[in-house]
Design an enzyme around this catalytic site. Structure first.
Site, PDB file in Angstrom:
ATOM      1  N   PRO A   1      35.186  34.668  32.566  1.00 16.60           N
ATOM      2  CA  PRO A   1      36.213  34.756  31.514  1.00 16.60           C
ATOM      3  C   PRO A   1      37.015  33.467  31.409  1.00 16.60           C
ATOM      4  O   PRO A   1      36.949  32.600  32.292  1.00 16.60           O
ATOM      5  CB  PRO A   1      37.086  35.931  31.974  1.00 16.60           C
ATOM      6  CG  PRO A   1      36.845  36.030  33.436  1.00 16.60           C
ATOM      7  CD  PRO A   1      35.453  35.585  33.687  1.00 16.60           C
ATOM      8  N   PRO A   2      37.790  33.304  30.340  1.00 22.30           N
ATOM      9  CA  PRO A   2      38.582  32.071  30.172  1.00 22.30           C
ATOM     10  C   PRO A   2      39.617  31.884  31.280  1.00 22.30           C
ATOM     11  O   PRO A   2      40.216  32.844  31.751  1.00 22.30           O
ATOM     12  CB  PRO A   2      39.285  32.290  28.819  1.00 22.30           C
ATOM     13  CG  PRO A   2      38.487  33.339  28.123  1.00 22.30           C
ATOM     14  CD  PRO A   2      37.927  34.212  29.184  1.00 22.30           C
ATOM     15  N   GLY A   3      39.798  30.633  31.693  1.00 22.92           N
ATOM     16  CA  GLY A   3      40.868  30.303  32.622  1.00 22.92           C
ATOM     17  C   GLY A   3      40.556  30.448  34.086  1.00 22.92           C
ATOM     18  O   GLY A   3      41.451  30.294  34.917  1.00 22.92           O
ATOM     19  N   VAL A   4      39.281  30.721  34.448  1.00 23.96           N
ATOM     20  CA  VAL A   4      38.973  30.900  35.868  1.00 23.96           C
ATOM     21  C   VAL A   4      38.540  29.595  36.526  1.00 23.96           C
ATOM     22  O   VAL A   4      38.261  29.583  37.731  1.00 23.96           O
ATOM     23  CB  VAL A   4      37.886  31.985  36.072  1.00 23.96           C
ATOM     24  CG1 VAL A   4      38.405  33.335  35.649  1.00 23.96           C
ATOM     25  CG2 VAL A   4      36.607  31.631  35.329  1.00 23.96           C
ATOM     26  N   GLY A   5      38.444  28.492  35.768  1.00 22.45           N
ATOM     27  CA  GLY A   5      38.175  27.197  36.375  1.00 22.45           C
ATOM     28  C   GLY A   5      36.755  26.701  36.245  1.00 22.45           C
ATOM     29  O   GLY A   5      36.307  25.904  37.062  1.00 22.45           O
ATOM     30  N   LYS A   6      36.028  27.126  35.217  1.00 24.99           N
ATOM     31  CA  LYS A   6      34.630  26.695  35.066  1.00 24.99           C
ATOM     32  C   LYS A   6      34.538  25.192  34.827  1.00 24.99           C
ATOM     33  O   LYS A   6      33.750  24.493  35.468  1.00 24.99           O
ATOM     34  CB  LYS A   6      33.973  27.463  33.904  1.00 24.99           C
ATOM     35  CG  LYS A   6      33.974  28.976  34.067  1.00 24.99           C
ATOM     36  CD  LYS A   6      33.246  29.666  32.942  1.00 24.99           C
ATOM     37  CE  LYS A   6      33.951  29.498  31.617  1.00 24.99           C
ATOM     38  NZ  LYS A   6      35.275  30.130  31.587  1.00 24.99           N
ATOM     39  N   THR A   7      35.339  24.684  33.896  1.00 24.68           N
ATOM     40  CA  THR A   7      35.290  23.253  33.567  1.00 24.68           C
ATOM     41  C   THR A   7      35.763  22.404  34.743  1.00 24.68           C
ATOM     42  O   THR A   7      35.170  21.356  35.052  1.00 24.68           O
ATOM     43  CB  THR A   7      36.155  22.972  32.330  1.00 24.68           C
ATOM     44  OG1 THR A   7      35.726  23.798  31.249  1.00 24.68           O
ATOM     45  CG2 THR A   7      36.055  21.519  31.926  1.00 24.68           C
TER      46      THR A   7
ATOM     47  N   SER B   1      30.526  52.711  30.568  1.00 23.70           N
ATOM     48  CA  SER B   1      31.027  52.990  31.918  1.00 23.70           C
ATOM     49  C   SER B   1      32.098  54.064  31.962  1.00 23.70           C
ATOM     50  O   SER B   1      32.511  54.476  33.039  1.00 23.70           O
ATOM     51  CB  SER B   1      31.571  51.698  32.548  1.00 23.70           C
ATOM     52  OG  SER B   1      32.642  51.201  31.799  1.00 23.70           O
TER      53      SER B   1
ATOM     54  N   LYS C   1      37.387  45.896  37.948  1.00 22.41           N
ATOM     55  CA  LYS C   1      37.776  47.309  37.889  1.00 22.41           C
ATOM     56  C   LYS C   1      38.463  47.746  39.191  1.00 22.41           C
ATOM     57  O   LYS C   1      39.445  48.496  39.162  1.00 22.41           O
ATOM     58  CB  LYS C   1      36.538  48.172  37.618  1.00 22.41           C
ATOM     59  CG  LYS C   1      35.960  47.947  36.234  1.00 22.41           C
ATOM     60  CD  LYS C   1      34.703  48.759  35.999  1.00 22.41           C
ATOM     61  CE  LYS C   1      34.160  48.527  34.589  1.00 22.41           C
ATOM     62  NZ  LYS C   1      32.944  49.307  34.324  1.00 22.41           N
TER      63      LYS C   1
END
Length: 791
Positions: free
Chosen positions: A375-381, A697, A740
């Site tokens: 997801p966005p903001g987890v530090g991929k870049t 789910s 979850k």
């Protein structure tokens, strides 16, 4: 002359015999014209300067009547008498008159109403008057196929003729093109060029279909003339313009360079290119290609093609042929860099360390194509940037979000105006080495359209077996990309084309837990923001409990991007207070947190106070992390209606129907009375109706809530669950398990029901996250009910 009169009299007698009821007998002033012939239904603008015609105009304006526009047989007569006039003209309404005082001329705008036959001319002084009988076309109600085809042919030819002349066809012609052939012929005749004799002949033609045939003949002739004229004009202009322009520009350019003293520039450039080509470690085939281009440049001189060739040669020579940066394979250094830059992300760090370890034993190993998914903001870049720093490789980021043109990847053919290499070759050129780390950011956001599919263009780039001879459309020379380390990032894998996804090694980056966010804030975000705002650590005091409140009550995200913004907002206000109030230090605590960040943005998700009938707590995955869903079910006496609300998607709706099928098939074992589905309305609602929800789910959660409502047995408020249900009551695995579980833990729930097939996923989750939770793995709905219902 007498013979002509006789012919006119015969025509008139025929008209009187056939259309006597439609004729309008009247006495009208006559205006004689000779330059053109008007037609009924057409607007006309012309000048009047003959005394007789001006007198007739004045009389018509004074009386308020129409006039008869009629042509003269001999166009050279200056002052024709009634004997010189035709016996058929157009009865015309006068719309506007503009007097020209200096010349005595009048400019008139008229509208042709209908044909008029002159029964007799009554007088000539001071103007000509005539006894006129109006004629109207007899338009039949229906037409044969041949007649309709003729009308359509006339309309199409006229429209084409107007387009070739750069004009617009009258709006009225579309309306009458298939309904009124007589009026269609008149409108076309008034808008095309023809001799006065032809126009008079058309005016006197009373058979509407014959009149239309004559118009089509004139149109066809005019159209052929226009085509020939257009072709001749294009040929002449093309030859003259190109040859003259090229010659003049070339001579002027030559004179300018001679005057400036740099006429030898081309020779100097050619020598410079050849010298650089000899120095570069370029393959022989590439050298031959470039030598041909340099030779062609020399022959082109100062032509327009020379600038294209010069640009191409310079771009190819600027590529980093044979230049490689020395790679750092020190595992200890790499581990220190990764640990210093990021907290957690164990799997990513392990995979990078494995890659570096193998590089030490097999240096010719093909570089893998890693794809960081999360997801966005987890530090991929930032992970990709850290890997480049750990390897001492040049780092280039290439954003693919919204790219929909194949040429963005592979470049344009250099024959096109403004052609340039694709982004891959530009990235390599920007890095200055043949072994950079190129980050393909947001690879899941590419789209395709009529210009091509950029995802397909990346197949060769990201295939280690093929990219050693990558051909850019502009460069046209094989370039080795096998030494480039490509890392991709994506928020989801569903939108990545299957063939491209097969070439990528997926490494998931999950959402951060609250504890991980706390560590990241303390170790990374706060020092970064202090430095950015020019503050010292002693000037701002903030307890970990305050940071936890910021995480829970002001941010709801998978990563830490919003958390960093909140910290920046606090420090901005701190700087302002320090400068305006003269304080030495400020403490941010729970009491004054709202002063810095405003009112709370989110409420803390908590479990229910007590067990309730028909209310069950589910676990959901969202793009900003995990969340809990309180699914509510009501049963109402009715006619067996089944209703679902709460902005749910199709998959979740199908899960609800699957749960209902399971309940109906097991109603006896579940102690539910027979036939309940015929006289009981069941309403399932998932709160926060404005938020879209979908996925399978929540299947066991909806089934448990429905069974609770039908049996009047409450569901434990200590239990949360997730799992897909089948119509036979089996529990299938789900995704997003870590998020979850975090949602359940944050809500204060201690017992979590999970599908048995998710046992391996559960074992990979950090023990810190699982601490304090009781996980129950279930395989069937019977097991779910035994743990969830308080019997």
């Amino acid at each position: 002359m007498n013979e002509h009169k006789k012919t006119d009299d015969i025509i008139l007698d025929d008209i009187i015999e056939t259309d006597e009821e439609e004729m309008d007998k009247t006495h009208l002033p006559v205006i004689v014209i000779r330059e053109f012939m008007p037609f009924p239904g057409a607007m006309m603008s012309f000048d009047i300067n003959r005394p007789q015609s001006l007198a007739a105009l004045d009389a018509a304006l004074e009386i308020g009547c129409d006039v008869l526009l009629v042509g003269q047989r001999d166009r050279d007569l200056e002052n024709p008498t009634s004997a010189d006039l035709c016996h058929m003209g157009v009865i015309t309404s006068i719309l506007q008159v503009l007097r020209l005082p200096m010349s005595g001329m009048a400019r008139v705008i008229t509208h042709g109403d209908n044909r008029g036959v002159v029964v007799e001319y009554l007088g000539e002084d001071p103007y000509i008057t005539a006894h006129v009988e109006g004629l109207y076309d007899a338009e039949p109600d229906t037409y044969t196929k041949d007649a309709k085809a003729l009308m359509r042919l006339a309309f199409d030819n006229f429209t084409q003729c107007m387009e070739m002349q750069g004009k617009n066809a009258p709006e009225s012609i579309t309306r009458i093109s298939e309904e009124m052939p007589g009026r269609l012929a008149d409108i076309i005749a008034s808008n095309i060029r023809m001799k006065p004799e032809q126009a008079q002949e058309l005016l006197e033609e009373l058979d509407v279909m014959e009149r239309l045939r004559k118009v089509v003949g004139i149109l066809t002739y005019e159209l052929e003339l226009l085509k020939i004229q257009r072709g001749l004009f294009d040929k002449v202009r093309a030859n003259v313009d190109k040859n003259q322009r090229d010659y003049i520009l070339r001579e002027q350019l030559k004179a300018i360079h001679t005057e400036l003293g740099d006429a030898d520039n081309v020779d100097d450039d050619v020598q410079s290119y050849r010298k650089k080509l000899e120095e570069l470690p370029i393959p022989a085939a590439v050298k031959d290609k470039l030598n041909q281009e340099i030779k062609r440049l020399k022959q082109s001189g100062f032509s327009a093609e020379a600038s294209v060739q010069r640009d191409y040669i310079e771009r190819v020579l600027a590529l980093p042929w044979g230049v490689k940066s020395k790679e750092n394979t020190n595992l200890i250094h790499a581990e220190e860099v990764l640990e210093k830059d990021h907290y957690g992300l164990t799997k990513v760090k392990e995979r990078v360390m494995e890659f570096l370890a193998v590089r030490q034993t097999a240096s010719d190993l093909d570089a893998p194509i890693l794809c960081l998914v999360g997801p966005p903001g987890v530090g991929k870049t930032s992970v990709a940037k850290s890997v480049a720093r750990a390897l001492d490789r040049k780092y280039v980021r290439m954003s693919l979000g919204g790219v929909r043109d194949e040429a963005e990847i592979r470049g344009h053919r250099k024959t096109y105006v403004g052609a340039m290499p694709g982004r891959i070759m530009e990235a390599v050129n920007q890095s200055g080495t043949m072994n950079p780390l190129i980050l393909l950011d947001e690879i899941d956001k590419m789209t395709s359209d009529f210009r091509g599919d950029p995802g397909s263009a990346l197949l060769e780039v990201l295939d280690a077996e093929q990219n050693s001879g990558f051909r850019d459309h502009y460069i046209e020379i094989p370039f080795n990309l096998s030494d480039v380390l490509f890392i991709c990032t994506a928020n989801q894998t569903d939108t990545i084309p299957p063939a491209l996804r097969d070439r990528l090694e997926m490494i998931p980056l999950n959402s951060y837990s609250e504890n991980e966010k706390l560590h990241i804030a303390i170790e990374f975000l706060i020092p970064k923001q202090l430095k950015k705002h020019g503050l010292k650590k002693s000037q701002v005091k903030m307890q970990p409990a305050v940071i936890e409140d910021i995480i829970r009550l002001y941010t709801r995200e998978a990563g830490v991007r919003q958390l960093e913004r909140m910290m920046a907002q606090i420090y901005r206000k701190v700087v302002k207070i320090l400068l305006t109030e003269g304080c030495k230090s400020i403490t941010v605590n729970k009491d004054n947190l709202e002063k810095f960040l405003g009112k709370l943005k989110f409420r803390k998700d908590t479990k229910d106070d007590k067990p309730e009938v028909g209310v069950c707590r589910g676990l959901a995955w969202t793009s900003v992390g995990g969340d809990t869903l309180s699914i509510e079910v009501n049963t109402i006496k009715g006619s067996g209606k089944f209703k679902l609300t709460g902005n749910i998607g199709k998959v979740m709706e199908e899960s609800a129907h699957a749960a209902m099928s399971y309940i109906r098939s097991r109603h006896e074992q579940l102690s539910i009375r027979k036939g309940f589905f015929k006289d009981t309305d069941i309403h399932i609602h998932i709160p926060e109706g404005a938020t879209p929800k979908d996925g399978p789910s929540a299947g066991i959660t909806m089934a448990t809530a429905m069974i609770s409502a039908l049996t009047d047995i409450p569901v434990s408020n200590q239990v949360a669950m997730t799992g897909e249900i089948t119509i036979r009551g089996r529990v299938l695995p789900i995704g997003g398990l870590k998020e979850k579980i975090l949602a359940a833990k944050n809500a204060g729930i201690h017992k979590v029901l999970l599908p048995l097939e998710n046992e391996s996923d559960l074992s990979e989750i950090n023990q810190e996250i699982k601490e304090g939770l009781d996980f129950i793995l279930v395989k069937t709905m019977d097991e779910v009910l035994s743990h969830a219902l308080e019997r």
